[in-house]
Design a protein around this motif. Structure first.
Motif, PDB file in Angstrom:
ATOM      1  N   ARG A  41       0.979  -1.295   0.016  1.00 34.94           N
ATOM      2  CA  ARG A  41       0.142  -0.067   0.030  1.00 34.94           C
ATOM      3  C   ARG A  41       0.874   1.134   0.094  1.00 34.94           C
ATOM      4  O   ARG A  41       0.617   2.207  -0.749  1.00 34.94           O
ATOM      5  CB  ARG A  41      -0.997  -0.126   1.088  1.00 34.94           C
ATOM      6  CG  ARG A  41      -2.094  -0.822   0.910  1.00 34.94           C
ATOM      7  CD  ARG A  41      -2.872  -0.828   2.133  1.00 34.94           C
ATOM      8  NE  ARG A  41      -4.081  -1.842   2.012  1.00 34.94           N
ATOM      9  CZ  ARG A  41      -4.324  -2.801   3.141  1.00 34.94           C
ATOM     10  NH1 ARG A  41      -3.642  -2.904   4.014  1.00 34.94           N
ATOM     11  NH2 ARG A  41      -5.218  -3.576   2.846  1.00 34.94           N
ATOM     12  N   LEU A  42       2.154   1.247   0.742  1.00 36.76           N
ATOM     13  CA  LEU A  42       2.790   2.481   0.962  1.00 36.76           C
ATOM     14  C   LEU A  42       3.419   2.777  -0.475  1.00 36.76           C
ATOM     15  O   LEU A  42       3.455   3.708  -1.125  1.00 36.76           O
ATOM     16  CB  LEU A  42       3.824   2.103   1.875  1.00 36.76           C
ATOM     17  CG  LEU A  42       4.977   3.347   1.994  1.00 36.76           C
ATOM     18  CD1 LEU A  42       4.209   4.572   2.555  1.00 36.76           C
ATOM     19  CD2 LEU A  42       5.968   2.951   3.268  1.00 36.76           C
ATOM     20  N   LEU A  43       4.085   1.664  -0.987  1.00 31.74           N
ATOM     21  CA  LEU A  43       4.723   1.659  -2.386  1.00 31.74           C
ATOM     22  C   LEU A  43       3.641   2.265  -3.487  1.00 31.74           C
ATOM     23  O   LEU A  43       4.087   3.071  -4.236  1.00 31.74           O
ATOM     24  CB  LEU A  43       5.284   0.301  -2.790  1.00 31.74           C
ATOM     25  CG  LEU A  43       6.315  -0.483  -1.921  1.00 31.74           C
ATOM     26  CD1 LEU A  43       6.933  -1.542  -2.519  1.00 31.74           C
ATOM     27  CD2 LEU A  43       7.522   0.718  -1.959  1.00 31.74           C
ATOM     28  N   ALA A  44       2.532   1.744  -3.409  1.00 34.40           N
ATOM     29  CA  ALA A  44       1.358   2.169  -4.283  1.00 34.40           C
ATOM     30  C   ALA A  44       1.121   3.663  -4.193  1.00 34.40           C
ATOM     31  O   ALA A  44       1.055   4.570  -5.374  1.00 34.40           O
ATOM     32  CB  ALA A  44       0.246   1.228  -4.471  1.00 34.40           C
ATOM     33  N   ARG A  45       1.227   4.201  -2.950  1.00 32.17           N
ATOM     34  CA  ARG A  45       0.802   5.486  -2.725  1.00 32.17           C
ATOM     35  C   ARG A  45       1.764   6.541  -3.027  1.00 32.17           C
ATOM     36  O   ARG A  45       1.716   7.378  -3.790  1.00 32.17           O
ATOM     37  CB  ARG A  45       0.626   5.703  -1.046  1.00 32.17           C
ATOM     38  CG  ARG A  45       0.183   6.945  -0.983  1.00 32.17           C
ATOM     39  CD  ARG A  45      -0.276   7.316   0.661  1.00 32.17           C
ATOM     40  NE  ARG A  45      -0.815   8.784   0.718  1.00 32.17           N
ATOM     41  CZ  ARG A  45      -0.625   9.359   1.832  1.00 32.17           C
ATOM     42  NH1 ARG A  45      -0.158   8.490   2.966  1.00 32.17           N
ATOM     43  NH2 ARG A  45      -1.164  10.458   2.068  1.00 32.17           N
ATOM     44  N   ILE A  46       3.164   5.953  -2.910  1.00 36.41           N
ATOM     45  CA  ILE A  46       4.346   6.696  -3.458  1.00 36.41           C
ATOM     46  C   ILE A  46       4.489   6.857  -4.745  1.00 36.41           C
ATOM     47  O   ILE A  46       4.544   7.729  -5.381  1.00 36.41           O
ATOM     48  CB  ILE A  46       5.790   5.853  -2.973  1.00 36.41           C
ATOM     49  CG1 ILE A  46       6.064   6.060  -1.398  1.00 36.41           C
ATOM     50  CG2 ILE A  46       6.837   6.764  -3.763  1.00 36.41           C
ATOM     51  CD1 ILE A  46       6.941   5.081  -0.933  1.00 36.41           C
TER      52      ILE A  46
END
Length: 161
Positions: free
Chosen positions: A50-55
């Motif tokens: 989720r964090l990678l996608a948000r970045i």
């Protein structure tokens, strides 16, 4: 002024495109283990995804500054019609289309499926999704590498001191 615009263009490319290239590349390796652990909202791998996608999403928006400063620089330097620049613009447009049309939606679908997202989860194959995302991310990164080389080498341009 050209020095300022060129510096802003290069900094925007490093600070906006760089994080997308790295985060998008890190997403696929997390996909198989997250799919293997059965999804759910609590897994650390899913949280990382989720964090990678948000970045990727946030920095993709910031990446719009790169061509903005690039066009201003090209106009100021009088190179708008040069072939190397036209090819770079075309490759940048393709890279943006790959990111917005394939990578970000692929990440969104994977996260929805792994989070128990109903229709997305039915028939979702983490291995296949992982391979596709890895492939499109590689294409995205290769396009940016070629654009970077074109911006440095500027084939056919005079390189006066």
């Amino acid at each position: 002024m050209n020095d300022f615009l060129l510096s802003a263009h290069v900094l925007a490319a490093i600070l906006a495109v760089g994080p997308v290239a790295v985060a998008a590349s890190m997403f696929p390796p997390y996909l198989r283990p997250a799919g293997a652990q059965g999804g759910g909202d609590g897994g650390p791998r899913l949280t990382a995804m989720r964090l990678l996608a948000r970045i990727c999403r946030v920095y993709a928006v910031l990446g719009a500054l790169v061509p903005m400063f690039g066009f201003a620089t090209a106009i100021g330097m009088g190179v708008m019609g040069d072939a190397w620049l036209m090819v770079s613009i075309g490759l940048t447009a393709i890279a943006a289309a790959v990111l917005v049309g394939l990578i970000l939606p692929g990440q969104r679908r994977a996260l929805a499926a792994l989070s128990g997202g109903g229709a997305e989860a039915a028939g979702f194959d983490p291995g296949r999704a992982r391979a596709r995302l890895a492939m499109w991310t590689g294409v995205f990164n290769l396009l940016w590498a070629v654009v970077t080389v074109l911006m440095i080498v500027r084939p056919g341009a005079s390189h006066g001191a």
